[in-house]
Write a protein that holds these residues in place. Sequence first.
Motif, PDB file in Angstrom:
ATOM      1  N   PHE A   1       2.019   1.709  -4.693  1.00 39.00           N
ATOM      2  CA  PHE A   1       3.305   0.851  -4.681  1.00 39.00           C
ATOM      3  C   PHE A   1       3.521   0.529  -6.207  1.00 39.00           C
ATOM      4  O   PHE A   1       2.558   0.438  -7.068  1.00 39.00           O
ATOM      5  N   ASP A   2       4.764   0.646  -6.320  1.00 33.38           N
ATOM      6  CA  ASP A   2       5.391   0.238  -7.801  1.00 33.38           C
ATOM      7  C   ASP A   2       5.310  -1.243  -8.172  1.00 33.38           C
ATOM      8  O   ASP A   2       6.321  -2.091  -7.618  1.00 33.38           O
TER       9      ASP A   2
ATOM     10  N   ASN B   1      -1.031  -8.686  -2.476  1.00 35.88           N
ATOM     11  CA  ASN B   1      -0.535  -7.788  -1.540  1.00 35.88           C
ATOM     12  C   ASN B   1      -1.543  -6.609  -1.166  1.00 35.88           C
ATOM     13  O   ASN B   1      -1.609  -6.222  -0.145  1.00 35.88           O
ATOM     14  N   ILE B   2      -1.796  -6.007  -2.602  1.00 38.59           N
ATOM     15  CA  ILE B   2      -2.406  -4.696  -2.537  1.00 38.59           C
ATOM     16  C   ILE B   2      -3.823  -4.967  -1.855  1.00 38.59           C
ATOM     17  O   ILE B   2      -4.187  -4.046  -1.284  1.00 38.59           O
ATOM     18  N   GLY B   3      -4.457  -5.966  -2.381  1.00 35.82           N
ATOM     19  CA  GLY B   3      -5.714  -6.345  -1.631  1.00 35.82           C
ATOM     20  C   GLY B   3      -5.715  -6.385  -0.187  1.00 35.82           C
ATOM     21  O   GLY B   3      -6.598  -6.144   0.446  1.00 35.82           O
TER      22      GLY B   3
ATOM     23  N   ASP C   1       4.902   0.368   8.003  1.00 34.22           N
ATOM     24  CA  ASP C   1       5.936   1.193   7.595  1.00 34.22           C
ATOM     25  C   ASP C   1       6.172   1.048   6.089  1.00 34.22           C
ATOM     26  O   ASP C   1       6.237   0.190   5.617  1.00 34.22           O
ATOM     27  N   ARG C   2       6.167   2.221   5.466  1.00 35.76           N
ATOM     28  CA  ARG C   2       6.034   2.089   3.962  1.00 35.76           C
ATOM     29  C   ARG C   2       7.367   1.389   3.569  1.00 35.76           C
ATOM     30  O   ARG C   2       7.220   0.762   2.501  1.00 35.76           O
ATOM     31  N   GLY C   3       8.391   1.817   3.929  1.00 35.78           N
ATOM     32  CA  GLY C   3       9.722   1.003   3.325  1.00 35.78           C
ATOM     33  C   GLY C   3       9.682  -0.259   3.651  1.00 35.78           C
ATOM     34  O   GLY C   3      10.061  -1.013   2.848  1.00 35.78           O
ATOM     35  N   LEU C   4       9.069  -0.865   4.726  1.00 33.34           N
ATOM     36  CA  LEU C   4       9.017  -2.321   5.058  1.00 33.34           C
ATOM     37  C   LEU C   4       8.076  -2.862   3.948  1.00 33.34           C
ATOM     38  O   LEU C   4       8.381  -4.132   3.334  1.00 33.34           O
ATOM     39  N   LEU C   5       6.862  -2.149   3.691  1.00 32.94           N
ATOM     40  CA  LEU C   5       6.015  -2.688   2.944  1.00 32.94           C
ATOM     41  C   LEU C   5       6.509  -2.827   1.334  1.00 32.94           C
ATOM     42  O   LEU C   5       6.157  -3.805   0.854  1.00 32.94           O
TER      43      LEU C   5
END
Length: 642
Positions: free
Chosen positions: A219-220, A476-478, A506-510
């Motif tokens: 994630f960016d 968020n990543i944790g 879902d990747r787009g939602l995240l």
Amino acid sequence: MSVQFGRWNFEGQSPSPDYIEKVSAALAPYGPDSNETYVKGGVKILYRAFHTTKESRRETQPYITLSNTVITWDGRLENRAEVIGELRDSLSISSTDVAIVAAAYEKWGTYSFPKLIGDWALSIWNPVHRSLVLAKDPIGTRHLYYSIDNNEVTWSTILDPLVRLAGKTFALNKEYIAGWFSMFPAVHLTPCVGIHSVPPSSFVLVRPGKHTVSKYWDFDPEKKIRYRTDAEYEEHFRTVFATAVRRKLRSDRPVLAELSGGRDSSSIVCMADIVIARGTAETTGLDTISYYDDSEPNWNERPYFTKVEEKRGRTGWHINFGQQDPGKKPQPVPPPESTNDRFVPTPGYDGHTSPQIRMCLASQGNRVMLSGIGGDEVMGGVPTPVPELEDLLARGQFAALAHQLKVWALEKRKPWFHLFFEAARGFFPPALVGVTKKMRPAVWLQPNFVKRYWAALTGYPSRTQLFGPLPSFQENIGTLDALRRQLGRTALPFEPPYEKRYPYLDRGLLEFMFAIPREQLVRPTQRRSLMRRALVGIVPDEILNRKTKAFVARSPLVEVSADWAHFVEITQNMLSSSLGIVDSERLYVALQKARRGEELPMVILNRTLCLEGWLRDLRALGIVNLGPTRKPELTLQPSPQG
């Protein structure tokens, strides 16, 4: 969720037919729709399909490309049109997922992996370069394990054949056990030393004599979404949430959705109805399954999930987990029979589909189940101001920090300096400030075990970095990593099998949720702020505005009291004690407290008991080296209750 198995002997030796027959039998319950193989030289690949889409029924796997690369794909490609558009070749919208993935890999190699949105795991054998690639999607919803010896590599969706048919015993991975007592083990670990799990968002490259593990996408932290009004955030959320649900509805049969009465599952069902009504969903319909227990004072969910059913105009499948006669004395629940012919990777659950769910699936023809896992963590279900306060600290916005401390202090009814300390402590090493009470190891674990595996036992705590990505992004990543660990230990269901899908992951939602300001998610007077604002009129108000979802606390205590003799027996001659993990005397004291109804970490207590039963099954299988197993019996004192 199809399954695969492969074995590559670097010296070209082929496994015996008896070995392959046993592997095929181990895979059969998970993939009833096909039994296909690839054999060439020292490579043997097995594939068993479980079809959930119309395209998957036209697949032939393992899939061989024009360059003779062999691809085995277990997954669902959710951005098919976008990938086909980038390839611009003979592929069409009717092409199978594996054909699209193969064409992408032929063109871009491992650089194709970030382009593949969906739930997937794949293996790629290249006979020309004599190399093997194993990869998983960024969330890690699929399993893929591998073991490398001196002259061969073996990989499988199911851990059982890697362990039980290896022809040797394995050492028990105690870090895995320690992780089981906290927020689940690290994603690359398995119970056996020498067998690994492919991490999410990563690929493993294997060549004779060497192997590497590389991360291909993340994630960016620089991606930020900022609007002027709340209404713009709400509209964007509805769009990405609808897309996430639509992607998970892709099925050639009716989809089944868990409906608990909480906001997460209710929002999925209500949004799915809208998507289906628009005609954009690839499914023939949506069914629901709900669990209830009227004997539990803290778990009366029926008034809530029936509200959703009333809105839908359709009653779902209901499963009563409670006692049928409330006036009848609870009967002890016998422990499940051991399946000593299989290796079970997860203590407490071997993947067997329960009789109630089996009946539901059979009556409605479902093969896909939607789950609300991740909603609480992603949508701001925990009303903590800490990430927002950390952001203000890191930015040096002290005026805004002072204001938010005052507002949150009034809401939480806590002194503002307590909130400030909670925010500031994250920037210090965990060894200096310690861990929160709920993450401390259980008192019945042996001190040496706790000392050696402290990080795993406390959920791998990390320090919030002052510079770089915002603290809320790090949070968020944790949180996502904890969910990845949970998914990595979820046993595949079978008899019958079904595929679980997670719209909130879902990747787009995240990506959207990680890019918006933290104050959109949680506000002083409203947890799940964005979700609740955006879904007004879509989800019943009674659910959107309920304070907290119910929880179960009484049943485990009742079970300890009802079957006291069984629990006492468990504490004697414990394998986990002889392995230096559990202090059986302290565990017995904890069980006495549970019998008296005193407050205890019941989840960890239950996991401890499950672990003991699991270790006994491993001893019976004889495939994991557990060392000495006897110890003097405890001298048990009568409890205050007799």
